[in-house]
Design a protein around this motif. Structure first.
Motif: not given
Length: 244
Positions: A29-33, A47-51, A53-54, A125-126
């Motif tokens: 849920a936290l990753i989604t929000v 060099g990675i999306p913040i998504q 990293e979250i 997510v990669h």
């Protein structure tokens, strides 16, 4: 016997639905929000999306507190009135403690890896090589389980052990700069990079994602293995004093 008892303890853990919700549904849920807030932003230093990293942060943040399963089961089975029933079984108490530790490690790895697979397919997510991700989760989880085993066996008061476990998790998040960056300087850089299992696991995952800083990932892996061996030795010492 340890393998068989580990299997049954793992089944007991899987029936703990409240624990499953806390350690599985909450991070998703936290990753989604937070991912929706981050949108398509990129962490330029990594060099990675913040998504991405979250997702990494949430997986390791909840893994830091996974040792409470080990603490609770060792206390419930071997340190309360229940222990006399366990001591009547045809195998020694320390073997039951090993079974709990193995089951709890596998349970936490399974819970974390489900989040990894979910974010891989749903949020793209990669994670890189998933086998390496699994190895990283396993090494971090084993260290956490040994640490919490030391707390429950080495600290006389269980409430104090619980508070120390909570404090350990929070300190790891702080040193890994989850909430705010540490001051600049060589000492703080070392603390944020190599001083805790959260940062060590994150180093390995980021290297797997980007293909860079392989040396940092290797050093982190060696620190995790060495720390786990030392904690296993001290857990065996405390176990002999309290369980035999």
């Amino acid at each position: 016997m340890i393998v068989r008892s580990s299997y049954f303890i793992l089944r007991r853990m899987l029936r703990n639905y409240i624990g499953m919700v806390i350690l599985l549904v909450t991070p998703i849920a936290l990753i989604t929000v937070l991912g929706m807030i981050a949108d398509d932003a990129v962490n330029e230093s990594l060099g990675i999306p913040i998504q991405d990293e979250i997702a990494v942060t949430m997986v390791f943040a909840f893994l830091m507190f996974g040792g409470f399963y080990t603490m609770e089961y060792i206390r419930g089975d071997l340190m309360t009135s229940m222990k006399w029933r366990m001591y009547s079984l045809p195998y020694q108490a320390h073997k039951h403690a090993y079974s709990i530790l193995i089951s709890s490690s596998l349970f936490n790895v399974l819970q974390s890896f489900i989040i990894v697979v979910y974010t891989f397919f749903v949020y793209d997510v990669h994670w890189g090589n998933l086998a390496f991700v699994l190895l990283t989760l396993l090494t971090v989880s084993i260290l956490i389980q040994f640490l919490f085993t030391n707390l429950v066996l080495g600290v006389n008061n269980y409430k104090t052990a619980e508070r120390l476990g909570t404090g350990f998790g929070l300190v790891c998040l702080m040193l890994a700069e989850v909430w705010f960056p540490l001051p600049e300087g060589r000492l703080f850089h070392l603390l944020s990079t190599y001083s805790n299992p959260f940062s060590l696991g994150k180093n390995m995952i980021f290297a797997n994602m980007t293909g860079e800083n392989i040396d940092k990932a290797l050093i982190s892996f060696l620190i995790l293995i060495t720390s786990s061996i030392l904690l296993a030795i001290s857990a065996a010492y405390f176990g002999r004093r309290k369980l035999l």
